[in-house]
Design a protein around this motif. Sequence first.
Motif, PDB file in Angstrom:
ATOM      1  N   GLU A   1     -12.776 183.575   9.662  1.00  0.00           N
ATOM      2  CA  GLU A   1     -12.062 183.851  10.983  1.00  0.00           C
ATOM      3  C   GLU A   1     -12.546 184.985  11.788  1.00  0.00           C
ATOM      4  OE1 GLU A   1      -7.696 182.813  13.416  1.00  0.00           O
ATOM      5  OE2 GLU A   1      -7.909 182.929  11.230  1.00  0.00           O
ATOM      6  N   VAL A   2     -13.105 184.944  12.779  1.00  0.00           N
ATOM      7  CA  VAL A   2     -13.555 186.026  13.572  1.00  0.00           C
ATOM      8  C   VAL A   2     -12.522 186.544  14.478  1.00  0.00           C
ATOM      9  CG1 VAL A   2     -15.497 187.144  15.101  1.00  0.00           C
ATOM     10  CG2 VAL A   2     -16.085 185.562  13.110  1.00  0.00           C
ATOM     11  N   PHE A   3     -12.135 187.928  14.549  1.00  0.00           N
ATOM     12  CA  PHE A   3     -11.398 188.149  15.803  1.00  0.00           C
ATOM     13  C   PHE A   3     -12.364 189.280  16.589  1.00  0.00           C
ATOM     14  CE2 PHE A   3      -8.715 187.130  12.225  1.00  0.00           C
ATOM     15  CZ  PHE A   3      -7.613 186.477  12.697  1.00  0.00           C
ATOM     16  N   LYS A   4     -11.612 189.679  17.754  1.00  0.00           N
ATOM     17  CA  LYS A   4     -12.163 190.749  18.635  1.00  0.00           C
ATOM     18  C   LYS A   4     -12.287 191.787  17.793  1.00  0.00           C
ATOM     19  CE  LYS A   4     -11.296 188.935  23.018  1.00  0.00           C
ATOM     20  NZ  LYS A   4     -10.690 189.044  24.432  1.00  0.00           N
ATOM     21  N   GLY A   5     -13.509 192.591  17.662  1.00  0.00           N
ATOM     22  CA  GLY A   5     -13.417 193.821  16.997  1.00  0.00           C
ATOM     23  C   GLY A   5     -14.208 193.462  15.577  1.00  0.00           C
ATOM     24  N   ASN A   6     -14.471 192.302  15.186  1.00  0.00           N
ATOM     25  CA  ASN A   6     -15.521 192.272  13.880  1.00  0.00           C
ATOM     26  C   ASN A   6     -16.894 192.116  14.365  1.00  0.00           C
ATOM     27  OD1 ASN A   6     -12.919 189.722  12.790  1.00  0.00           O
ATOM     28  ND2 ASN A   6     -13.731 191.570  11.592  1.00  0.00           N
ATOM     29  N   SER A   7     -17.253 191.886  15.612  1.00  0.00           N
ATOM     30  CA  SER A   7     -18.732 192.005  16.089  1.00  0.00           C
ATOM     31  C   SER A   7     -19.479 193.080  15.597  1.00  0.00           C
ATOM     32  CB  SER A   7     -18.828 191.838  17.484  1.00  0.00           C
ATOM     33  OG  SER A   7     -18.077 190.602  18.038  1.00  0.00           O
ATOM     34  N   GLY A   8     -20.558 192.965  15.110  1.00  0.00           N
ATOM     35  CA  GLY A   8     -21.436 194.061  14.397  1.00  0.00           C
ATOM     36  C   GLY A   8     -21.234 194.294  12.760  1.00  0.00           C
ATOM     37  N   GLY A   9     -20.035 193.788  12.509  1.00  0.00           N
ATOM     38  CA  GLY A   9     -19.698 194.046  10.863  1.00  0.00           C
ATOM     39  C   GLY A   9     -20.663 193.537   9.869  1.00  0.00           C
ATOM     40  N   PRO A  10     -21.069 194.457   8.744  1.00  0.00           N
ATOM     41  CA  PRO A  10     -22.020 193.760   7.863  1.00  0.00           C
ATOM     42  C   PRO A  10     -21.493 192.847   6.960  1.00  0.00           C
ATOM     43  CG  PRO A  10     -20.837 195.966   7.208  1.00  0.00           C
ATOM     44  CD  PRO A  10     -20.423 195.701   8.652  1.00  0.00           C
ATOM     45  N   VAL A  11     -22.276 191.785   6.696  1.00  0.00           N
ATOM     46  CA  VAL A  11     -21.821 190.918   5.651  1.00  0.00           C
ATOM     47  C   VAL A  11     -22.878 190.822   4.711  1.00  0.00           C
ATOM     48  CG1 VAL A  11     -21.948 188.155   5.558  1.00  0.00           C
ATOM     49  CG2 VAL A  11     -21.441 189.351   7.808  1.00  0.00           C
ATOM     50  N   PHE A  12     -22.111 190.822   3.359  1.00  0.00           N
ATOM     51  CA  PHE A  12     -22.991 191.001   2.064  1.00  0.00           C
ATOM     52  C   PHE A  12     -22.792 190.369   0.904  1.00  0.00           C
ATOM     53  CE2 PHE A  12     -19.392 193.891   2.358  1.00  0.00           C
ATOM     54  CZ  PHE A  12     -19.134 194.078   0.989  1.00  0.00           C
ATOM     55  N   LEU A  13     -23.633 190.222   0.049  1.00  0.00           N
ATOM     56  CA  LEU A  13     -23.410 189.618  -1.081  1.00  0.00           C
ATOM     57  C   LEU A  13     -23.377 190.337  -2.435  1.00  0.00           C
ATOM     58  CD1 LEU A  13     -23.794 186.492  -2.862  1.00  0.00           C
ATOM     59  CD2 LEU A  13     -26.185 187.013  -2.802  1.00  0.00           C
ATOM     60  N   ILE A  14     -22.372 190.049  -3.255  1.00  0.00           N
ATOM     61  CA  ILE A  14     -22.546 190.759  -4.655  1.00  0.00           C
ATOM     62  C   ILE A  14     -22.355 189.640  -5.518  1.00  0.00           C
ATOM     63  CG2 ILE A  14     -21.420 192.452  -6.180  1.00  0.00           C
ATOM     64  CD1 ILE A  14     -20.599 194.070  -3.844  1.00  0.00           C
ATOM     65  N   SER A  15     -23.254 189.272  -6.287  1.00  0.00           N
ATOM     66  CA  SER A  15     -23.196 188.130  -7.497  1.00  0.00           C
ATOM     67  C   SER A  15     -23.440 188.528  -8.854  1.00  0.00           C
ATOM     68  CB  SER A  15     -24.018 187.076  -6.965  1.00  0.00           C
ATOM     69  OG  SER A  15     -23.991 186.015  -7.828  1.00  0.00           O
ATOM     70  N   GLN A  16     -22.561 188.319  -9.716  1.00  0.00           N
ATOM     71  CA  GLN A  16     -22.803 188.736 -11.336  1.00  0.00           C
ATOM     72  C   GLN A  16     -23.340 187.585 -11.826  1.00  0.00           C
ATOM     73  OE1 GLN A  16     -19.956 191.469 -12.694  1.00  0.00           O
ATOM     74  NE2 GLN A  16     -21.360 192.160 -14.405  1.00  0.00           N
ATOM     75  N   ASN A  17     -23.886 187.684 -13.086  1.00  0.00           N
ATOM     76  CA  ASN A  17     -24.267 186.455 -13.780  1.00  0.00           C
ATOM     77  C   ASN A  17     -24.699 185.077 -13.339  1.00  0.00           C
ATOM     78  OD1 ASN A  17     -23.328 188.128 -16.013  1.00  0.00           O
ATOM     79  ND2 ASN A  17     -21.080 187.358 -15.877  1.00  0.00           N
ATOM     80  N   ARG A  18     -25.589 185.244 -12.264  1.00  0.00           N
ATOM     81  CA  ARG A  18     -25.898 184.234 -11.136  1.00  0.00           C
ATOM     82  C   ARG A  18     -26.631 183.198 -12.182  1.00  0.00           C
ATOM     83  NH1 ARG A  18     -25.268 183.464  -6.032  1.00  0.00           N
ATOM     84  NH2 ARG A  18     -26.740 182.038  -4.803  1.00  0.00           N
ATOM     85  N   TYR A  19     -26.670 182.013 -11.785  1.00  0.00           N
ATOM     86  CA  TYR A  19     -27.286 180.898 -11.844  1.00  0.00           C
ATOM     87  C   TYR A  19     -28.408 180.650 -11.041  1.00  0.00           C
ATOM     88  CZ  TYR A  19     -28.876 176.373 -13.850  1.00  0.00           C
ATOM     89  OH  TYR A  19     -29.833 175.360 -14.315  1.00  0.00           O
ATOM     90  N   TYR A  20     -29.489 180.857 -11.464  1.00  0.00           N
ATOM     91  CA  TYR A  20     -30.873 180.686 -10.599  1.00  0.00           C
ATOM     92  C   TYR A  20     -32.007 180.434 -11.381  1.00  0.00           C
ATOM     93  CZ  TYR A  20     -32.073 185.675 -10.783  1.00  0.00           C
ATOM     94  OH  TYR A  20     -32.642 186.669 -11.206  1.00  0.00           O
ATOM     95  N   GLU A  21     -33.120 179.792 -10.909  1.00  0.00           N
ATOM     96  CA  GLU A  21     -34.427 179.397 -11.847  1.00  0.00           C
ATOM     97  C   GLU A  21     -33.987 178.967 -13.008  1.00  0.00           C
ATOM     98  OE1 GLU A  21     -36.068 183.559 -11.815  1.00  0.00           O
ATOM     99  OE2 GLU A  21     -37.083 183.161  -9.906  1.00  0.00           O
ATOM    100  N   GLY A  22     -33.003 177.915 -13.003  1.00  0.00           N
ATOM    101  CA  GLY A  22     -32.579 177.300 -14.176  1.00  0.00           C
ATOM    102  C   GLY A  22     -32.053 177.837 -15.276  1.00  0.00           C
ATOM    103  N   SER A  23     -31.416 179.005 -15.138  1.00  0.00           N
ATOM    104  CA  SER A  23     -30.684 179.654 -16.120  1.00  0.00           C
ATOM    105  C   SER A  23     -29.473 180.398 -15.548  1.00  0.00           C
ATOM    106  CB  SER A  23     -31.574 180.265 -17.089  1.00  0.00           C
ATOM    107  OG  SER A  23     -32.179 181.427 -16.549  1.00  0.00           O
ATOM    108  N   PHE A  24     -28.664 181.146 -16.414  1.00  0.00           N
ATOM    109  CA  PHE A  24     -27.734 182.044 -16.018  1.00  0.00           C
ATOM    110  C   PHE A  24     -28.370 183.425 -16.298  1.00  0.00           C
ATOM    111  CE2 PHE A  24     -24.833 178.708 -16.396  1.00  0.00           C
ATOM    112  CZ  PHE A  24     -23.946 178.845 -15.389  1.00  0.00           C
ATOM    113  N   HIS A  25     -28.168 184.316 -15.566  1.00  0.00           N
ATOM    114  CA  HIS A  25     -28.767 185.693 -15.716  1.00  0.00           C
ATOM    115  C   HIS A  25     -27.568 186.743 -16.205  1.00  0.00           C
ATOM    116  CE1 HIS A  25     -32.860 185.045 -14.280  1.00  0.00           C
ATOM    117  NE2 HIS A  25     -32.267 183.766 -13.914  1.00  0.00           N
ATOM    118  N   ILE A  26     -27.356 186.712 -17.334  1.00  0.00           N
ATOM    119  CA  ILE A  26     -26.289 187.372 -17.818  1.00  0.00           C
ATOM    120  C   ILE A  26     -26.283 188.958 -17.712  1.00  0.00           C
ATOM    121  CG2 ILE A  26     -24.691 187.764 -19.827  1.00  0.00           C
ATOM    122  CD1 ILE A  26     -24.519 184.896 -18.555  1.00  0.00           C
TER     123      ILE A  26
END
Length: 278
Positions: free
Chosen positions: A197-222
């Motif tokens: 939910e976006v409120f006034k004042g949120n515009s311009g804020g960074p959006v980021f991903l932090i992912s650990q032990n992610r599953y991609y390319e057919g396997s978990f990357h522990i």
Amino acid sequence: MKYIIILFLLLTGTAYAQENYDLSTALMRSTFKLEGPCFTGTSTGTCFIIGKPSKNIPNFSYYVLVTAAHVLKDIQSDTAILNLRKKENDAYSKVPYPIKIRSDGKPLWKEYSNADIAVMYVDLKDIDISLVTINLLAKDEDLKKLEVRPGDELFVLGFPLGSEANDAGFPILRSGSIAGYPILPTKATKTMLIDFEVFKGNSGGPVFLISQNRYYEGSFHISEINRYIIGLVMQEYKYTEQIKTLFETKTTDYPLKLGVVIHASLIKEAIDSLPQLE
């Protein structure tokens, strides 16, 4: 729909060692509230700083400040206030810092044609910041390799309704899941939706991903941690209803508690277009 990003390249710079960064804390220390007078009182938005590496000075980056264009356009004065922070004796305090955004009413930012991006040189000194570098902006190949997909949780920093996490002026961290498809190619899609939910004042804020032990390319990357800036908050997503009668047309907007995020690849393209200072 028109999307605009404002980027400010700061004249000062700093050294960095980004491989050791805790991205969430680094962005917390690199995100600031930007405000100024408007017709209805005070206009408030969010901005964050990224480092543009020097080509000639090893381990040195110039500061680039990123925000949404309407954050500055809504400010009616020639000067905006950037609420920086300083640290003394392990205590943080807020430092309001004026930056000139217009000269005689004319914008000082330079527009970037491909994605309505603008750039402007600004000088900042003596601030507390953990500089985030440009290679943390997610490229299409990064998103493709990690198989970033609907349902992935993203984190967002900002100042909803101008609120701050504390008296030192730190931003508030919230989260939401990717709520749309397709994501790639980002030059074609330009934006994506997140369940946030976006409120006034949120515009311009960074959006980021932090992912650990992610599953991609057919396997978990522990034990692997993936960290990327995915984009920035542009606006809230609404459903607009129009009711026409013989005498009038009534338009009503219904907020859907979704955020529109513009892709990091467009931010990177804009920063890459900036001239070198050396």
